[in-house]
Structure formats: structure tokens, C-alpha cells
Design an enzyme around this catalytic site. Structure first.
Site, PDB file in Angstrom:
ATOM      1  N   PRO A  35       0.816  -1.206   0.000  1.00 58.13           N
ATOM      2  CA  PRO A  35       0.000   0.000   0.000  1.00 58.13           C
ATOM      3  C   PRO A  35       0.854   1.262   0.000  1.00 58.13           C
ATOM      4  CG  PRO A  35      -0.248  -1.198   2.075  1.00 58.13           C
ATOM      5  CD  PRO A  35       0.606  -2.019   1.191  1.00 58.13           C
ATOM      6  N   GLU A  36       0.648   2.105  -1.011  1.00 56.36           N
ATOM      7  CA  GLU A  36       1.256   3.433  -1.066  1.00 56.36           C
ATOM      8  C   GLU A  36       0.108   4.428  -0.884  1.00 56.36           C
ATOM      9  OE1 GLU A  36       3.803   3.770  -4.540  1.00 56.36           O
ATOM     10  OE2 GLU A  36       4.198   1.622  -4.506  1.00 56.36           O
TER      11      GLU A  36
END
Length: 276
Positions: free
Chosen positions: A2-3
Site C-alpha cells: 500500500p502506497e
DNA sequence: AGTTCCCTGAGG
DNA sequence: CCTCAGGGAACT
């Protein structure tokens, strides 16, 4: 992995279900995930009502009626809403129960790099990770962005990954932003003119906001809090595509190692900088 | 500025 | 068996 767009998608999903809800119980199944320690975490969080959720870079912040929870999912952290009483999975590390038992929230993290940190209301500034965090990548003005990068001697790829300059980018969105801006990842920041930096800022903003709209990128096992996939991976132009053809110019996408990270770019769209 | 480590699972 | 993936801290 997850960014920013994935964390934002998760934030929205959690906010929808959790805002106004009271935490009736917490079970910590993996000690090191809950900070400062499992007992203090459970004590600080149990009985609290969730006022809302905010985000800066990849850090999620649960605002409680008293205190807060700061969380980082690192690469494999996930929140799953499940039916009350559901048996925790192999890599479920923290279980949240809510008043009225409408559902449970399970924090799941295969590689155990993520964390959840219970803090007093004024406690965020005492966490070094927060102190050093730059402005959010979707919230940084062109001027501020220019200030932060102008004149730096480092290469753009590692600079864009470093969360203290701008917060929220990871390997996917750095490669995609550089490709859209037409800038080679080895380029040093101090070799860019103002217009180049502005173009990079614009490309980054575009990539991130389009990704948020599509619910992030579901590569490997990323899911949002409702277990749904994101679709931005269908828009990736270079990330994970070495050996394939660039959708813009048709040249073959190459992969190099930069700052210990695999880096994909198009030699046609992103010409190599002049030698150091 | 570069390297190592944390950790697990997938793939060679 | 080995290598790779990756965010970020903690080294050198």
C-alpha cells in the site's frame, strides 16, 4: 504494497464503517505489532469512540475521543471486516471488537513489518517517523515541491522514495510518475530546471489522483477494507513491465536497480541523463 | 550514499 | 536450495 492511493482507499473504507463507533475490545495476537506495548495499546484503545480517520503519506491516523492510533501497513498490512467471532487467520495480529457487535476488524500482516501505535492526543510529534515526514504528496503545492527538490544532488528515484521530502510515494508511483514526466530515474534533482520539476509535480499529482479514483493498485494481495480490488494496475505504464512494450512510444521497458529498489523505465520516453 | 536487516511466500 | 519482493530503520 500500500502506497498513498491504497492507504487513502483504506482510510475511506475504515472511516465509513468506524466513524462514531465505540471500540469494545481489542485482542493483540502478535506483540510487536501493537505499540508502545500490547497492554498499553489495549488499555488506551478499549472503550474509546472513533471520531474519524486522517492520513499523511502512508500513515493512517485514527482520531479517538481521547488519544489516537497511528498505523503503518508497510507492504503487507491489511484491514479486514469480518463477522463477529470469526476465527483469526494465520497472519491476523490484532482484533478489534465494537459495541453492538456489528462486525470485527482484523489487522492482518503477512510480513509483520507494519505497526499500530496508541498515542495521547499530542503524542504524534513525539514519534520520530512522524516528525520527519514531509508534506503529503497529494497536498504539496508546486512551489513547496520545487523548494524541496531543487538543488539536491541525489538521484530522483531514491529522493522521491524518501518520505521526509514528500510523503506517500512507493516504488510503483515513483516509477509511474517519472515515466509520465519523461524523466529518467537516475537523473539528479539538481540537473532539473524549474519547468522539469513542475512537470514532475504535475505528473505525480495526476498519477496519484487517478489511482485514488480507481481504488489503488491491486498487485500481489492488496485489498481495500471491504476486500475489494483496486484497478489502477491496469493503467501502469512501466511498473513491473520490464521487457514489455511502452504504451506511449513502443520501445522496450528496461529494469535497473537503484537504491536497492528495482526500477522500471522506458528508454524512449525517459532519456538517460548526461554522465556524472 | 550504499548496505543490511526485519519477515514470509512465491518462483526458479 | 537460492533469490527476490519491499518501507523504513539502523547501521557503515
Amino acid at each position: 504494497m500500500p502506497e498513498l492511493p491504497e492507504v487513502e482507499t483504506i482510510r475511506r473504507g475504515l472511516a465509513e464503517r468506524l466513524t462514531g463507533r465505540r471500540i469494545s475490545g481489542v485482542r493483540v495476537l502478535m506483540d510487536k505489532i501493537a505499540r508502545p506495548d500490547p497492554a498499553a495499546f489495549a488499555a488506551a484503545v478499549t472503550g474509546r469512540t472513533i471520531r474519524g480517520l486522517t492520513r499523511r503519506g502512508k500513515v493512517l491516523v485514527w482520531r479517538l475521543d481521547k488519544g489516537l492510533i497511528a498505523g503503518h501497513l508497510k507492504m503487507t498490512g491489511r484491514f479486514d471486516f469480518v463477522d463477529p467471532g470469526t476465527q483469526p487467520e494465520k497472519h491476523t495480529h490484532v482484533v478489534f471488537e465494537f459495541e453492538g457487535r456489528p462486525f470485527e476488524l482484523h489487522y492482518n500482516d503477512l510480513r509483520q513489518f507494519g505497526w499500530l501505535h496508541a498515542l495521547p492526543d499530542d503524542g504524534l510529534d513525539r514519534v520520530s517517523f512522524w516528525n520527519q515526514l514531509g508534506p503529503d504528496a497529494l497536498d504539496v503545492s508546486p512551489d513547496r515541491f520545487r523548494e524541496r527538490f531543487q538543488g539536491r544532488r541525489g538521484r530522483l528515484k531514491p529522493l522521491l522514495l524518501s518520505q521526509n521530502l514528500v510523503a506517500g510515494l512507493g516504488n510503483i508511483y515513483v516509477d509511474e510518475s517519472l515515466h509520465r514526466a519523461g524523466i529518467h530515474p537516475m537523473t539528479t534533482a539538481d540537473s532539473l530546471c524549474e519547468a522539469d520539476i513542475d512537470r514532475l509535480h504535475g505528473a505525480m499529482t495526476e498519477v496519484l489522483s487517478e489511482a485514488v479514483e480507481l481504488g489503488g493498485s491491486s498487485i500481489s494481495d492488496y485489498r481495500n477494507a471491504e476486500g475489494k480490488l483496486g484497478y489502477f494496475q491496469t493503467k501502469h505504464r512501466v511498473y513491473g513491465k520490464s521487457g514489455q512494450v511502452c504504451p506511449v512510444c513502443g520501445r522496450e521497458i528496461e529494469r535497473i536497480k537503484l537504491g536497492g529498489r528495482s526500477t522500471c523505465y522506458c528508454p524512449g520516453c525517459q532519456p538517460a541523463p548526461k554522465e556524472d
